[in-house]
Design a protein around this motif. Sequence first.
Motif, PDB file in Angstrom:
ATOM      1  N   SER A  86      -9.462 -14.008   0.026  1.00 31.09           N
ATOM      2  CA  SER A  86      -9.088 -12.881  -0.827  1.00 31.09           C
ATOM      3  C   SER A  86      -9.655 -11.603  -0.221  1.00 31.09           C
ATOM      4  O   SER A  86     -10.656 -11.615   0.481  1.00 31.09           O
ATOM      5  CB  SER A  86      -9.607 -13.094  -2.246  1.00 31.09           C
ATOM      6  N   GLY A  87      -9.011 -10.505  -0.551  1.00 35.28           N
ATOM      7  CA  GLY A  87      -9.487  -9.248  -0.010  1.00 35.28           C
ATOM      8  C   GLY A  87      -8.329  -8.388   0.417  1.00 35.28           C
ATOM      9  O   GLY A  87      -7.201  -8.625   0.003  1.00 35.28           O
ATOM     10  N   PRO A  88      -8.504  -7.406   1.195  1.00 36.48           N
ATOM     11  CA  PRO A  88      -9.714  -7.029   1.921  1.00 36.48           C
ATOM     12  C   PRO A  88     -10.717  -6.282   1.044  1.00 36.48           C
ATOM     13  O   PRO A  88     -10.350  -5.558   0.138  1.00 36.48           O
ATOM     14  CB  PRO A  88      -9.189  -6.124   3.028  1.00 36.48           C
ATOM     15  N   PHE A  89     -11.972  -6.499   1.337  1.00 29.53           N
ATOM     16  CA  PHE A  89     -13.077  -5.809   0.695  1.00 29.53           C
ATOM     17  C   PHE A  89     -13.808  -4.997   1.751  1.00 29.53           C
ATOM     18  O   PHE A  89     -13.660  -5.231   2.950  1.00 29.53           O
ATOM     19  CB  PHE A  89     -14.039  -6.804   0.044  1.00 29.53           C
ATOM     20  N   THR A  90     -14.613  -4.062   1.298  1.00 31.99           N
ATOM     21  CA  THR A  90     -15.369  -3.213   2.221  1.00 31.99           C
ATOM     22  C   THR A  90     -16.846  -3.542   2.110  1.00 31.99           C
ATOM     23  O   THR A  90     -17.368  -3.717   1.009  1.00 31.99           O
ATOM     24  CB  THR A  90     -15.147  -1.726   1.883  1.00 31.99           C
ATOM     25  N   ILE A  91     -17.510  -3.595   3.244  1.00 32.42           N
ATOM     26  CA  ILE A  91     -18.946  -3.865   3.253  1.00 32.42           C
ATOM     27  C   ILE A  91     -19.677  -2.578   2.905  1.00 32.42           C
ATOM     28  O   ILE A  91     -19.475  -1.540   3.540  1.00 32.42           O
ATOM     29  CB  ILE A  91     -19.394  -4.390   4.628  1.00 32.42           C
ATOM     30  N   LYS A  92     -20.518  -2.668   1.882  1.00 35.32           N
ATOM     31  CA  LYS A  92     -21.303  -1.511   1.484  1.00 35.32           C
ATOM     32  C   LYS A  92     -22.675  -1.521   2.151  1.00 35.32           C
ATOM     33  O   LYS A  92     -23.162  -0.496   2.609  1.00 35.32           O
ATOM     34  CB  LYS A  92     -21.467  -1.489  -0.037  1.00 35.32           C
ATOM     35  N   THR A 113     -20.436  -3.589  -7.210  1.00 35.06           N
ATOM     36  CA  THR A 113     -20.652  -4.341  -5.970  1.00 35.06           C
ATOM     37  C   THR A 113     -21.166  -5.733  -6.315  1.00 35.06           C
ATOM     38  O   THR A 113     -21.638  -5.975  -7.423  1.00 35.06           O
ATOM     39  CB  THR A 113     -21.676  -3.643  -5.056  1.00 35.06           C
ATOM     40  N   TRP A 114     -21.088  -6.624  -5.361  1.00 33.66           N
ATOM     41  CA  TRP A 114     -21.675  -7.947  -5.511  1.00 33.66           C
ATOM     42  C   TRP A 114     -22.118  -8.444  -4.147  1.00 33.66           C
ATOM     43  O   TRP A 114     -21.632  -7.994  -3.118  1.00 33.66           O
ATOM     44  CB  TRP A 114     -20.700  -8.924  -6.187  1.00 33.66           C
ATOM     45  N   VAL A 115     -23.060  -9.368  -4.171  1.00 33.41           N
ATOM     46  CA  VAL A 115     -23.672  -9.876  -2.946  1.00 33.41           C
ATOM     47  C   VAL A 115     -23.127 -11.273  -2.670  1.00 33.41           C
ATOM     48  O   VAL A 115     -23.061 -12.116  -3.562  1.00 33.41           O
ATOM     49  CB  VAL A 115     -25.210  -9.917  -3.087  1.00 33.41           C
ATOM     50  N   VAL A 116     -22.723 -11.501  -1.423  1.00 29.18           N
ATOM     51  CA  VAL A 116     -22.208 -12.808  -1.008  1.00 29.18           C
ATOM     52  C   VAL A 116     -22.894 -13.238   0.286  1.00 29.18           C
ATOM     53  O   VAL A 116     -23.514 -12.426   0.983  1.00 29.18           O
ATOM     54  CB  VAL A 116     -20.674 -12.786  -0.792  1.00 29.18           C
TER      55      VAL A 116
END
Length: 141
Positions: A86-92, A113-116
Amino acid sequence: MEYKGYLALKFLNFDEAASREQRRLQLLELEKMKLTTYESSKLYKERVKKYHDKKLLKKDFQPGQPVLLFNSRLKLFHGKLKSKWSGPFTIKKVRPYGAVELCDPQSKDPERTWVVNGQSLKQYYGRAMERLNNVLYFKLE
């Protein structure tokens, strides 16, 4: 015949020194078997750990980079057309020990945000992707 075996057993039981020595040898042999078992178990665990560590890839992520997230909880539909990514997400933010903080650029709340785990991410090389939402209605009886 049985009587002679019984006499031999009785003779061993009465001879304390011989039975003590025999018991000591049995205990030493048992201890030796236990140590070899521990050693072989230790070697097996080292080999398995080395194999699994070799399979882990070193991933280097930078803040602002687009990534795809592996969805391991996707068990509702088993099908070839359903993507597990799933995504795309951006790295913060990239945290120590492989943890990565993600944010969703298409979300209404940019601060959410969430941590993976970094091992569940892969770099996204594609262009902008249109998201499709599936709504399932279940009838409860």
